[in-house]
Structures are given as C-alpha cells and as structure tokens.
Design a protein around this motif. Sequence first.
Motif, PDB file in Angstrom:
ATOM      1  N   ALA A 193      -9.858 -27.521  11.907  1.00  0.00           N
ATOM      2  CA  ALA A 193     -11.025 -27.804  12.733  1.00  0.00           C
ATOM      3  C   ALA A 193     -11.758 -26.506  13.089  1.00  0.00           C
ATOM      4  O   ALA A 193     -12.991 -26.444  13.041  1.00  0.00           O
ATOM      5  CB  ALA A 193     -10.602 -28.538  14.000  1.00  0.00           C
ATOM      6  N   ARG A 194     -10.987 -25.472  13.425  1.00  0.00           N
ATOM      7  CA  ARG A 194     -11.608 -24.187  13.772  1.00  0.00           C
ATOM      8  C   ARG A 194     -12.362 -23.606  12.581  1.00  0.00           C
ATOM      9  O   ARG A 194     -13.452 -23.040  12.734  1.00  0.00           O
ATOM     10  CB  ARG A 194     -10.539 -23.219  14.240  1.00  0.00           C
ATOM     11  N   ALA A 195     -11.775 -23.749  11.380  1.00  0.00           N
ATOM     12  CA  ALA A 195     -12.420 -23.194  10.187  1.00  0.00           C
ATOM     13  C   ALA A 195     -13.753 -23.889   9.915  1.00  0.00           C
ATOM     14  O   ALA A 195     -14.760 -23.232   9.601  1.00  0.00           O
ATOM     15  CB  ALA A 195     -11.480 -23.333   8.991  1.00  0.00           C
ATOM     16  N   VAL A 250     -16.895 -33.637  17.297  1.00  0.00           N
ATOM     17  CA  VAL A 250     -15.720 -34.201  16.650  1.00  0.00           C
ATOM     18  C   VAL A 250     -15.840 -35.721  16.717  1.00  0.00           C
ATOM     19  O   VAL A 250     -16.047 -36.279  17.806  1.00  0.00           O
ATOM     20  CB  VAL A 250     -14.424 -33.740  17.346  1.00  0.00           C
ATOM     21  N   LYS A 251     -15.732 -36.390  15.572  1.00  0.00           N
ATOM     22  CA  LYS A 251     -15.958 -37.841  15.518  1.00  0.00           C
ATOM     23  C   LYS A 251     -14.803 -38.547  14.830  1.00  0.00           C
ATOM     24  O   LYS A 251     -14.267 -38.056  13.834  1.00  0.00           O
ATOM     25  CB  LYS A 251     -17.247 -38.165  14.748  1.00  0.00           C
ATOM     26  N   ALA A 252     -14.470 -39.731  15.322  1.00  0.00           N
ATOM     27  CA  ALA A 252     -13.482 -40.580  14.660  1.00  0.00           C
ATOM     28  C   ALA A 252     -14.065 -41.126  13.364  1.00  0.00           C
ATOM     29  O   ALA A 252     -15.208 -41.583  13.327  1.00  0.00           O
ATOM     30  CB  ALA A 252     -13.082 -41.730  15.576  1.00  0.00           C
ATOM     31  N   THR A 253     -13.277 -41.106  12.296  1.00  0.00           N
ATOM     32  CA  THR A 253     -13.785 -41.630  11.022  1.00  0.00           C
ATOM     33  C   THR A 253     -14.017 -43.130  11.089  1.00  0.00           C
ATOM     34  O   THR A 253     -14.870 -43.664  10.386  1.00  0.00           O
ATOM     35  CB  THR A 253     -12.805 -41.330   9.869  1.00  0.00           C
ATOM     36  N   ARG A 295     -18.942 -27.128  22.584  1.00  0.00           N
ATOM     37  CA  ARG A 295     -20.064 -26.192  22.577  1.00  0.00           C
ATOM     38  C   ARG A 295     -19.641 -24.779  22.175  1.00  0.00           C
ATOM     39  O   ARG A 295     -20.480 -23.951  21.833  1.00  0.00           O
ATOM     40  CB  ARG A 295     -20.732 -26.161  23.947  1.00  0.00           C
ATOM     41  N   SER A 296     -18.328 -24.515  22.240  1.00  0.00           N
ATOM     42  CA  SER A 296     -17.828 -23.186  21.900  1.00  0.00           C
ATOM     43  C   SER A 296     -16.414 -23.312  21.353  1.00  0.00           C
ATOM     44  O   SER A 296     -15.794 -24.386  21.410  1.00  0.00           O
ATOM     45  CB  SER A 296     -17.818 -22.290  23.145  1.00  0.00           C
ATOM     46  N   ALA A 297     -15.891 -22.194  20.834  1.00  0.00           N
ATOM     47  CA  ALA A 297     -14.525 -22.198  20.314  1.00  0.00           C
ATOM     48  C   ALA A 297     -13.519 -22.561  21.396  1.00  0.00           C
ATOM     49  O   ALA A 297     -12.492 -23.188  21.125  1.00  0.00           O
ATOM     50  CB  ALA A 297     -14.205 -20.825  19.723  1.00  0.00           C
ATOM     51  N   GLU A 298     -13.818 -22.196  22.638  1.00  0.00           N
ATOM     52  CA  GLU A 298     -12.915 -22.508  23.743  1.00  0.00           C
ATOM     53  C   GLU A 298     -12.845 -24.013  24.009  1.00  0.00           C
ATOM     54  O   GLU A 298     -11.834 -24.523  24.493  1.00  0.00           O
ATOM     55  CB  GLU A 298     -13.361 -21.786  25.020  1.00  0.00           C
ATOM     56  N   ASP A 299     -13.914 -24.744  23.695  1.00  0.00           N
ATOM     57  CA  ASP A 299     -13.954 -26.195  23.930  1.00  0.00           C
ATOM     58  C   ASP A 299     -13.276 -26.991  22.824  1.00  0.00           C
ATOM     59  O   ASP A 299     -12.961 -28.171  23.010  1.00  0.00           O
ATOM     60  CB  ASP A 299     -15.409 -26.687  24.012  1.00  0.00           C
ATOM     61  N   LEU A 300     -13.084 -26.370  21.666  1.00  0.00           N
ATOM     62  CA  LEU A 300     -12.726 -27.144  20.483  1.00  0.00           C
ATOM     63  C   LEU A 300     -11.365 -27.827  20.600  1.00  0.00           C
ATOM     64  O   LEU A 300     -11.217 -28.994  20.215  1.00  0.00           O
ATOM     65  CB  LEU A 300     -12.760 -26.250  19.232  1.00  0.00           C
ATOM     66  N   GLU A 301     -10.367 -27.123  21.112  1.00  0.00           N
ATOM     67  CA  GLU A 301      -9.031 -27.732  21.182  1.00  0.00           C
ATOM     68  C   GLU A 301      -9.052 -29.005  22.031  1.00  0.00           C
ATOM     69  O   GLU A 301      -8.501 -30.038  21.624  1.00  0.00           O
ATOM     70  CB  GLU A 301      -8.021 -26.744  21.747  1.00  0.00           C
ATOM     71  N   ARG A 302      -9.691 -28.926  23.203  1.00  0.00           N
ATOM     72  CA  ARG A 302      -9.770 -30.108  24.065  1.00  0.00           C
ATOM     73  C   ARG A 302     -10.520 -31.249  23.372  1.00  0.00           C
ATOM     74  O   ARG A 302     -10.069 -32.405  23.371  1.00  0.00           O
ATOM     75  CB  ARG A 302     -10.489 -29.751  25.371  1.00  0.00           C
ATOM     76  N   ALA A 303     -11.665 -30.939  22.750  1.00  0.00           N
ATOM     77  CA  ALA A 303     -12.463 -31.968  22.081  1.00  0.00           C
ATOM     78  C   ALA A 303     -11.691 -32.600  20.926  1.00  0.00           C
ATOM     79  O   ALA A 303     -11.719 -33.826  20.743  1.00  0.00           O
ATOM     80  CB  ALA A 303     -13.770 -31.360  21.577  1.00  0.00           C
ATOM     81  N   PHE A 304     -11.002 -31.771  20.152  1.00  0.00           N
ATOM     82  CA  PHE A 304     -10.257 -32.259  18.996  1.00  0.00           C
ATOM     83  C   PHE A 304      -9.140 -33.211  19.424  1.00  0.00           C
ATOM     84  O   PHE A 304      -9.003 -34.318  18.889  1.00  0.00           O
ATOM     85  CB  PHE A 304      -9.687 -31.065  18.218  1.00  0.00           C
ATOM     86  N   ARG A 305      -8.350 -32.793  20.395  1.00  0.00           N
ATOM     87  CA  ARG A 305      -7.215 -33.612  20.829  1.00  0.00           C
ATOM     88  C   ARG A 305      -7.683 -34.894  21.529  1.00  0.00           C
ATOM     89  O   ARG A 305      -7.111 -35.972  21.327  1.00  0.00           O
ATOM     90  CB  ARG A 305      -6.307 -32.802  21.746  1.00  0.00           C
ATOM     91  N   THR A 306      -8.723 -34.784  22.341  1.00  0.00           N
ATOM     92  CA  THR A 306      -9.223 -35.959  23.056  1.00  0.00           C
ATOM     93  C   THR A 306      -9.825 -36.976  22.097  1.00  0.00           C
ATOM     94  O   THR A 306      -9.595 -38.187  22.228  1.00  0.00           O
ATOM     95  CB  THR A 306     -10.273 -35.546  24.104  1.00  0.00           C
ATOM     96  N   ALA A 307     -10.600 -36.507  21.129  1.00  0.00           N
ATOM     97  CA  ALA A 307     -11.207 -37.414  20.153  1.00  0.00           C
ATOM     98  C   ALA A 307     -10.134 -38.147  19.351  1.00  0.00           C
ATOM     99  O   ALA A 307     -10.239 -39.355  19.108  1.00  0.00           O
ATOM    100  CB  ALA A 307     -12.136 -36.639  19.215  1.00  0.00           C
ATOM    101  N   ARG A 308      -9.089 -37.420  18.954  1.00  0.00           N
ATOM    102  CA  ARG A 308      -8.008 -38.064  18.193  1.00  0.00           C
ATOM    103  C   ARG A 308      -7.289 -39.107  19.040  1.00  0.00           C
ATOM    104  O   ARG A 308      -6.965 -40.202  18.557  1.00  0.00           O
ATOM    105  CB  ARG A 308      -7.024 -37.018  17.692  1.00  0.00           C
ATOM    106  N   ALA A 309      -7.040 -38.792  20.296  1.00  0.00           N
ATOM    107  CA  ALA A 309      -6.346 -39.738  21.164  1.00  0.00           C
ATOM    108  C   ALA A 309      -7.192 -40.996  21.388  1.00  0.00           C
ATOM    109  O   ALA A 309      -6.681 -42.128  21.328  1.00  0.00           O
ATOM    110  CB  ALA A 309      -6.017 -39.073  22.500  1.00  0.00           C
TER     111      ALA A 309
END
Length: 448
Positions: free
Chosen positions: A144-146, A157-160, A172-186
């Motif tokens: 996701a970071r790449a 980040v969107k569910a398929t 909005r930034s690299a710092e937000d990505l982990e939270r967005a990624f995990r929350t979207a997956r959940a």
Amino acid sequence: MFSKILIANRGEIALRVVRACREMGIRSVAVHSTADADAMHVRMADESVCIGPPSSSQSYLSVPAIISACEITGAEAIHPGYGFLSENANFVQIVEDHGLTFIGPRAEHIRVMGDKITAKETMRQLGVPCVPGSAGGVPDLDAARAVADESGYPVIVKATAGGGGRGMKLARSAEDLERAFRTARAEAKAAFGNDEVYIEKYLSKPRHIEIQVFGDGKGRAVHLGERDCSLQRRHQKVLEESPGPAIDDATRARIGRICADAVGAINYAGAGTIEFLYEDGEFYFIEMNTRLQVEHPVTEAVYDVDLVREQIRVAAGQPMSFDQDALTPRGHAIEVRINAEKLPNFSPSPGRISQYHAPGGLGVRVDSALYDGYRIPPYYDSLIGKLIVHGSDRPEALSRLARALGELIVDGVDTTIPLFHALLREPAVLSGDYDIHWLEHWLEQRPG
C-alpha cells in the motif's frame, strides 16, 4: 415479444416498469413481501405474488421465491429494476438456467464490472481513462505504501467489493495510510465478506460525471450523454442533472464515444452507466453500473427515449429503436431524490402518509409509489419518490424545480423536501459550481 414480465423489485421503480409493460401490451407480475401487500406497484400490476416476510433476505433477495413466482404465473422474463438482485451475476445465471430471460446484461458482464479491480483493468484495456493507482488488490501495508508513494498523496483506500461508501477511507499523508488501510479492510470484511482493497489517487475537487450507455448485445452501442451527480452526501446522490453544467458539447461527444465503443466491444446488452470522477478537464473511471440507474429519468427527458421500454425490446431480441445520430439532447433536466428522512441527521422516518399531492404542469414528472394513507415500512431504503423537471435550459429547469417543490405535499412523515428548498437558494447550486465534497461541507456549516 414477451407476453408476461415479473418485476423483481418494489416501490417507484417497480411501478415504473409496470407502466412500461402496460404501454407495450405486456402483462406484469408484481412480487411483494407481507409488508408491501398494499403497495402501489402491487395494486397496479396485472398479477401479484407474495414472496415472503418483510426482511429483504427472505423476500426480495430470495432467488427461489422469485423463480417460483415466475413458474406460478407463467412469466417469461424478469426485470430486476435497481438494487436488490439487479447486479447479481449468480441470479442471472439461475434465471437463464430456468429458461427465463433476464432483462439486463449477461452474467459475465455483471461479474466483471462487479469487481472494481477487474472492471478498472477491463476498462483500461478498452481505452477508458482510469484513476492512477494500484493495478489490483493491495495485499499488505508495505504494498500500500509503495502504491501511495507512486500515485502521490492524498490517496483513497477502497474495498474491491464495495459500494455506498463502505470500505472506503482517505489517507492524506503517509502517516494516515496505516489507519486508513486497516480500517477499510475491516469495514470491507464486515460489510461484504471480502477484505481485499485497492488504492487510487484522491482527487481534491472532482465532479461525479456518469455516461449513460446502451448496447444491443451484438456489438452495437450508443451513449445518451452524461449526468452530473456531484451533489452527494456520504457518497449517496442527492440531485442529478443532464447535461452537466461543466461539460461542453465536444467533451460530451468525446467521452461518450469512448464509452459507447467500450461497451460495444464486449457485446454489452441493455442499459449501463459508466461513472467517472472529472477534474481539470480529465475523466477518471471509477465503476460501471450494469443496470438501470435511479436517475435514468433525467436522460429520458433530455433525449426523449424510454429506457425501460428499450431494455425490454433488446432483451426480447429486437434491435435498438435508435442509433447515435438520432440521439440529440434537448434542453435540461434535473432530478431530486425525496427520502423519508428527518433532517438534519437524515435518520429514517417511516410512517403513515396523511396527505400526498404530486406537482404537475409542463415539464414536471414524479416517479413515486406514494398515496394518501400509505404506510411507509421501516424495512427498506428511505427513497419514496423522485421529482424530475425539464426545461429549455438550466435556468428554466431550476425555476421549474422550485415551483414544483412548492406544490409537492408529503404529510405524516419527515422528508428531505426542505433540503432542496434550501439548496435552491445557494449561489453555488444555481451556478452549477460545485464538486462532490460541496454538499458535505455545506451541511457541516449549517446550524443543527
């Protein structure tokens, strides 16, 4: 041509199909839950069959019940409307396996377009412009970071398997990505049983533009212009109009031709809508809806066609009744969605309609299944009607909309009618200068 069609839906869209059938001399069959026994589509259809209790999973989503209703009544074809089973490829296959006709595209096209990653790759191969982002699902946070670094922040980040804004998170930034990624997956796992997500570049001020397409299933396809659906709340459309105030004739013809060529190349059958984000003169594909849209009446008004009638004709093996050269837009149309919801929180407001009066006059259409004394059940979507106006140009359509809203009476429940009175006083709405974030910001700034 079919002699009898079963309508696997409820409410205003079921009534819309009943009317088309009646004009074509085709008998209609309404299905209904026990909660909808007194619904208008049940009263207006030639026959009706109760298919289960109020829960959608035991009635309108029950494939065995719907197939059984066809067998009982002798219906030869099924019109799915929108929602419920309209984009369920497995349902389409079962319909065909039982020797019935599904009034819509083939299962393979619904399946391809139902998966956002496959749809995006298919459209890219067909020459449709797409949003920069991952080529497929993103398996882990490092991947996701790449992708985010390559696309540039902000990203979304969107569910398929997503829809309706679920499984969709902004970083909005690299710092937000982990939270967005995990929350979207959940959220995706909880809502769709599938936690796969993908990543796209987030556009800051885009408009939501969709192109109406129609194919005959044999390689011939046309487009019927665009609809601007940018006034949205929580990714749900509130107002739609055609033509879009931000699109000129040359741009309309260019993107329309691209879309028509794409669906023609895959032998798509029936009505479909290709949705884009549009920013700085560029289109970015987001999804294709392989069904009739809620907002199809604005296209019907501007192009003077009956899309439901055309769906039925093509499903019956008849050729399309129009070609691209015959499709010339005329005037401007606007639709507002009337929901049984209590403002300002938009909470559902089911209940009994004590008084109902629909507006009329030149250029006014109301698609609704309401009537005096009708009790809106609490089990289904809160959409209770659509008010559509058509004028010679956008200012006339807006004026007609204001007049029609003033005539519309829905008493006994709370509705979103006051929202549209307020919106029609806003300079941004009157000028057409808004994007997909405008309504959310406007609502946040209004006093509770």
